[in-house]
Scaffold this active site. Structure first.
Site, PDB file in Angstrom:
ATOM      1  N   TYR A   1      -1.907  -1.189  10.691  1.00 14.79           N
ATOM      2  CA  TYR A   1      -1.882  -1.363   9.234  1.00 14.79           C
ATOM      3  C   TYR A   1      -0.574  -0.808   8.654  1.00 14.79           C
ATOM      4  O   TYR A   1       0.086  -1.474   7.851  1.00 14.79           O
ATOM      5  CB  TYR A   1      -3.096  -0.633   8.645  1.00 14.79           C
ATOM      6  CG  TYR A   1      -3.328  -0.816   7.168  1.00 14.79           C
ATOM      7  CD1 TYR A   1      -4.114  -1.857   6.696  1.00 14.79           C
ATOM      8  CD2 TYR A   1      -2.768   0.059   6.234  1.00 14.79           C
ATOM      9  CE1 TYR A   1      -4.356  -2.024   5.343  1.00 14.79           C
ATOM     10  CE2 TYR A   1      -3.010  -0.102   4.879  1.00 14.79           C
ATOM     11  CZ  TYR A   1      -3.801  -1.138   4.439  1.00 14.79           C
ATOM     12  OH  TYR A   1      -4.031  -1.301   3.096  1.00 14.79           O
TER      13      TYR A   1
ATOM     14  N   SER B 130       0.864  -1.182   0.000  1.00 13.07           N
ATOM     15  CA  SER B 130       0.000   0.000   0.000  1.00 13.07           C
ATOM     16  C   SER B 130       0.897   1.227   0.000  1.00 13.07           C
ATOM     17  O   SER B 130       2.086   1.136   0.349  1.00 13.07           O
ATOM     18  CB  SER B 130      -0.845  -0.021   1.285  1.00 13.07           C
ATOM     19  OG  SER B 130      -1.411   1.234   1.553  1.00 13.07           O
TER      20      SER B 130
HETATM   21  P1  NAD Z   1     -11.330  -6.701   0.936  1.00 12.89           P
HETATM   22  O1  NAD Z   1     -11.828  -6.500   2.320  1.00 12.89           O
HETATM   23  O2  NAD Z   1     -12.227  -6.422  -0.207  1.00 12.89           O
HETATM   24  O3  NAD Z   1     -10.797  -8.191   0.787  1.00 12.89           O
HETATM   25  C1  NAD Z   1      -9.945  -8.752   1.744  1.00 12.89           C
HETATM   26  C2  NAD Z   1     -10.163 -10.255   1.731  1.00 12.89           C
HETATM   27  O4  NAD Z   1      -9.281 -10.823   2.714  1.00 12.89           O
HETATM   28  C3  NAD Z   1     -11.592 -10.658   2.112  1.00 12.89           C
HETATM   29  O5  NAD Z   1     -12.110 -11.576   1.177  1.00 12.89           O
HETATM   30  C4  NAD Z   1     -11.426 -11.298   3.479  1.00 12.89           C
HETATM   31  O6  NAD Z   1     -12.374 -12.324   3.752  1.00 12.89           O
HETATM   32  C5  NAD Z   1     -10.001 -11.827   3.395  1.00 12.89           C
HETATM   33  N1  NAD Z   1      -9.453 -12.029   4.732  1.00 12.89           N
HETATM   34  C6  NAD Z   1      -9.466 -11.157   5.771  1.00 12.89           C
HETATM   35  N2  NAD Z   1      -8.928 -11.729   6.857  1.00 12.89           N
HETATM   36  C7  NAD Z   1      -8.564 -12.978   6.502  1.00 12.89           C
HETATM   37  C8  NAD Z   1      -7.966 -14.057   7.208  1.00 12.89           C
HETATM   38  N3  NAD Z   1      -7.672 -13.979   8.519  1.00 12.89           N
HETATM   39  N4  NAD Z   1      -7.728 -15.196   6.535  1.00 12.89           N
HETATM   40  C9  NAD Z   1      -8.052 -15.307   5.213  1.00 12.89           C
HETATM   41  N5  NAD Z   1      -8.626 -14.321   4.512  1.00 12.89           N
HETATM   42  C10 NAD Z   1      -8.880 -13.165   5.147  1.00 12.89           C
HETATM   43  O7  NAD Z   1      -9.964  -5.858   0.850  1.00 12.89           O
HETATM   44  P2  NAD Z   1      -9.189  -5.183  -0.385  1.00 12.89           P
HETATM   45  O8  NAD Z   1      -9.486  -3.746  -0.363  1.00 12.89           O
HETATM   46  O9  NAD Z   1      -9.375  -5.962  -1.636  1.00 12.89           O
HETATM   47  O10 NAD Z   1      -7.690  -5.320   0.136  1.00 12.89           O
HETATM   48  C11 NAD Z   1      -6.832  -6.355  -0.293  1.00 12.89           C
HETATM   49  C12 NAD Z   1      -5.399  -5.967   0.028  1.00 12.89           C
HETATM   50  O11 NAD Z   1      -5.082  -4.753  -0.624  1.00 12.89           O
HETATM   51  C13 NAD Z   1      -5.145  -5.724   1.526  1.00 12.89           C
HETATM   52  O12 NAD Z   1      -3.874  -6.238   1.888  1.00 12.89           O
HETATM   53  C14 NAD Z   1      -5.148  -4.227   1.621  1.00 12.89           C
HETATM   54  O13 NAD Z   1      -4.378  -3.765   2.692  1.00 12.89           O
HETATM   55  C15 NAD Z   1      -4.512  -3.849   0.288  1.00 12.89           C
HETATM   56  N6  NAD Z   1      -4.792  -2.489  -0.136  1.00 12.89           N
HETATM   57  C16 NAD Z   1      -6.084  -2.090  -0.322  1.00 12.89           C
HETATM   58  C17 NAD Z   1      -6.307  -0.775  -0.721  1.00 12.89           C
HETATM   59  C18 NAD Z   1      -7.688  -0.288  -0.955  1.00 12.89           C
HETATM   60  O14 NAD Z   1      -7.835   0.920  -1.163  1.00 12.89           O
HETATM   61  N7  NAD Z   1      -8.697  -1.127  -0.976  1.00 12.89           N
HETATM   62  C19 NAD Z   1      -5.250   0.102  -0.919  1.00 12.89           C
HETATM   63  C20 NAD Z   1      -3.957  -0.340  -0.712  1.00 12.89           C
HETATM   64  C21 NAD Z   1      -3.744  -1.659  -0.321  1.00 12.89           C
END
Ligand code: NAD
Length: 248
Positions: A143, A130
């Site tokens: 985070y 991120s």
């Molecule tokens: P999201 O919440 O849509 O999806 C996350 C997924 O991880 C979910 O399906 C959830 O069930 C799964 N998960 C959570 N805890 C878990 C566990 N203990 N075991 C197995 N699975 C688990 O999130 P997203 O926005 O798609 O984020 C995905 C990644 O991208 C993350 O690492 C997040 O930090 C990173 N990220 C997201 C953004 C954003 O703006 N959305 C920006 C930068 C980085």
């Protein structure tokens, strides 16, 4: 021929958001995808759609990680969670859980899958970091700590794995249009007592030169490129996909 024909890719958090988009893009590029998620329904739904296999695993439980297949060519460490609170009020158990899911689990997966990649003299690890892997924001102590940690872990893997044809890189998005962000928008709106649209404009996109959220498919395209043969000389890097946020 597809670029990832014959490759097996394990994607964590593949039931939703960026992980789901990665599962779709990697499958479209020819890979067999292992859809890993704690949410069984969404894991099975995505696996069905991409012709992959669902693995219902809580990544906070090391014993469950040990049950995942180790003979994969690609690992995308993507699963993530968020808690927003000032440090002096941050729940310690939540801090520990975030490190477990977002830093320890990627380490355990790398530890488990690297021997197969080394034996084949080919492999790819991509960690969904991120902007918060290189920048801080208030109220996101766990985070930001976990994302800075994955940036360091990725570099160490890159150095150790290079002689075996294995690369390790991070992608570092700004705000992506996913359920995780939708939850943060609501949290911040409640915390600051302002409208959710104003949170997006004034809080989330304030530092981004491009004034829109990123689509999950845009992140997935970069991840998929990093998993291809063309990206074999790129390792130990963190690619910003942040609309110019870290350029400023
Ligand atoms: P999201 O919440 O849509 O999806 C996350 C997924 O991880 C979910 O399906 C959830 O069930 C799964 N998960 C959570 N805890 C878990 C566990 N203990 N075991 C197995 N699975 C688990 O999130 P997203 O926005 O798609 O984020 C995905 C990644 O991208 C993350 O690492 C997040 O930090 C990173 N990220 C997201 C953004 C954003 O703006 N959305 C920006 C930068 C980085």
């Amino acid at each position: 021929m597809q670029p990832l024909d014959g490759r097996t890719a394990l994607v964590t958090g593949a039931g939703s958001g960026i992980g789901r988009a990665c599962a779709e893009a990697l499958a479209a590029a020819g890979a067999k995808v292992l859809v890993v998620d704690i949410d069984g329904d969404s894991a099975r739904e995505v696996a069905g759609r991409v012709g992959g296999t669902a693995h219902v695993v809580d990544l906070a439980e090391p014993r469950q990680i040990e049950e995942l297949p180790a003979d994969v060519d690609i690992v995308v460490n993507n699963a993530g969670i968020q808690t927003v609170a000032p440090v002096h009020e941050f729940p310690p158990d939540r801090f520990a859980l975030i490190q477990q899911v977002m830093l320890t689990a990627p380490f355990l997966l790398a530890r488990r899958c690297l021997p197969h990649m080394y034996a084949n003299r080919w492999g790819r690890l991509v960690h969904v970091s991120s902007v918060h892997g290189v920048r801080a924001s208030p109220f996101k102590a766990a985070y930001v700590a976990a994302k800075h940690g994955i940036e360091g872990l990725s570099k160490v893997i890159a150095l150790e794995a290079a002689p075996f044809g294995v690369t390790s890189n991070c992608v570092a998005p700004g705000y992506v249009r996913t359920p995780l962000v939708a939850g943060q928008i609501d949290d911040q709106a409640a915390r600051h007592g302002i409208d959710p649209d104003q949170v997006v404009a004034d809080v989330f996109l304030q530092r981004s030169a491009i004034k829109r959220l990123i689509e999950p498919s845009e992140v997935a395209a970069l991840v998929t490129w990093l998993c291809g043969d063309e990206a074999g000389y790129l390792t130990g890097a963190s690619l910003p996909i942040d609309g110019g946020w870290t350029a400023s």
